[in-house]
Design a protein around this motif. Sequence first.
Motif, PDB file in Angstrom:
ATOM      1  N   UNK A  94      73.962  84.345  85.652  1.00  0.00           N
ATOM      2  CA  UNK A  94      74.547  84.466  84.045  1.00  0.00           C
ATOM      3  C   UNK A  94      73.710  83.594  83.264  1.00  0.00           C
ATOM      4  N   UNK A  95      73.863  83.879  81.915  1.00  0.00           N
ATOM      5  CA  UNK A  95      73.059  83.326  81.244  1.00  0.00           C
ATOM      6  C   UNK A  95      74.109  82.174  80.643  1.00  0.00           C
ATOM      7  N   UNK A  96      73.761  80.796  81.499  1.00  0.00           N
ATOM      8  CA  UNK A  96      74.657  79.595  81.003  1.00  0.00           C
ATOM      9  C   UNK A  96      73.793  78.398  80.954  1.00  0.00           C
ATOM     10  N   UNK A  97      73.804  77.581  79.980  1.00  0.00           N
ATOM     11  CA  UNK A  97      73.025  76.092  79.896  1.00  0.00           C
ATOM     12  C   UNK A  97      73.104  75.363  81.245  1.00  0.00           C
ATOM     13  N   UNK A  98      72.114  75.153  81.584  1.00  0.00           N
ATOM     14  CA  UNK A  98      72.271  74.235  82.794  1.00  0.00           C
ATOM     15  C   UNK A  98      73.018  73.362  82.839  1.00  0.00           C
ATOM     16  N   UNK A  99      73.368  72.457  81.706  1.00  0.00           N
ATOM     17  CA  UNK A  99      74.146  71.507  81.569  1.00  0.00           C
ATOM     18  C   UNK A  99      75.725  71.982  82.212  1.00  0.00           C
ATOM     19  N   UNK A 100      75.913  73.190  81.819  1.00  0.00           N
ATOM     20  CA  UNK A 100      77.220  73.640  82.011  1.00  0.00           C
ATOM     21  C   UNK A 100      77.512  74.541  83.272  1.00  0.00           C
ATOM     22  N   UNK A 106      76.402  77.416  90.859  1.00  0.00           N
ATOM     23  CA  UNK A 106      75.154  77.317  91.303  1.00  0.00           C
ATOM     24  C   UNK A 106      75.101  77.895  92.856  1.00  0.00           C
ATOM     25  N   UNK A 107      75.895  77.320  93.489  1.00  0.00           N
ATOM     26  CA  UNK A 107      76.041  77.466  94.981  1.00  0.00           C
ATOM     27  C   UNK A 107      76.108  79.285  95.208  1.00  0.00           C
ATOM     28  N   UNK A 108      77.156  79.753  94.004  1.00  0.00           N
ATOM     29  CA  UNK A 108      77.345  81.161  94.242  1.00  0.00           C
ATOM     30  C   UNK A 108      75.894  82.030  93.905  1.00  0.00           C
ATOM     31  N   UNK A 109      75.223  81.473  92.855  1.00  0.00           N
ATOM     32  CA  UNK A 109      74.076  81.991  92.409  1.00  0.00           C
ATOM     33  C   UNK A 109      73.136  82.113  93.463  1.00  0.00           C
TER      34      UNK A 109
END
Length: 132
Positions: A94-100, A106-109
């Motif tokens: 998903x397009x999510x800013x890294x800070x968010x 992240x583990x799911x990705x």
Amino acid sequence: MQPTAAVVGVGSEEGLGAAVARRFARGGFHVLVGGRTIERLERVVKSLGEGNGTPVLMDASREADVLRLFQVALSPGAGRSPASVVVFNAGNNQHIPLQQVSAAQFEDFWRVGCFAGFLVGREAANLLAAQW
């Protein structure tokens, strides 16, 4: 015997996985269409033309599901040979800013993009090495 391709990570009919599956079908392949939603898989298989595809309900991040897909891929079917091509297209980014991005996201990705890629790649290497 018709050659066989396994395409893992097929979602909607408009997606990349479905487009890859259609291209292999146009090239004369029987396509094993792997993904998590049977209704979507069946629509994609229907778009391949009569007898050109088989839906395989699976989650590429589950080892047992990947092993089951490759059992099908190894076994010749009615008029088709064992798979000689494997394409991995699973993703859930998903397009999510890294800070968010949460650790759970992240583990799911990672599970879908990396771990599933490892599982499919390992089994593809076993399948294809046996054909050399």
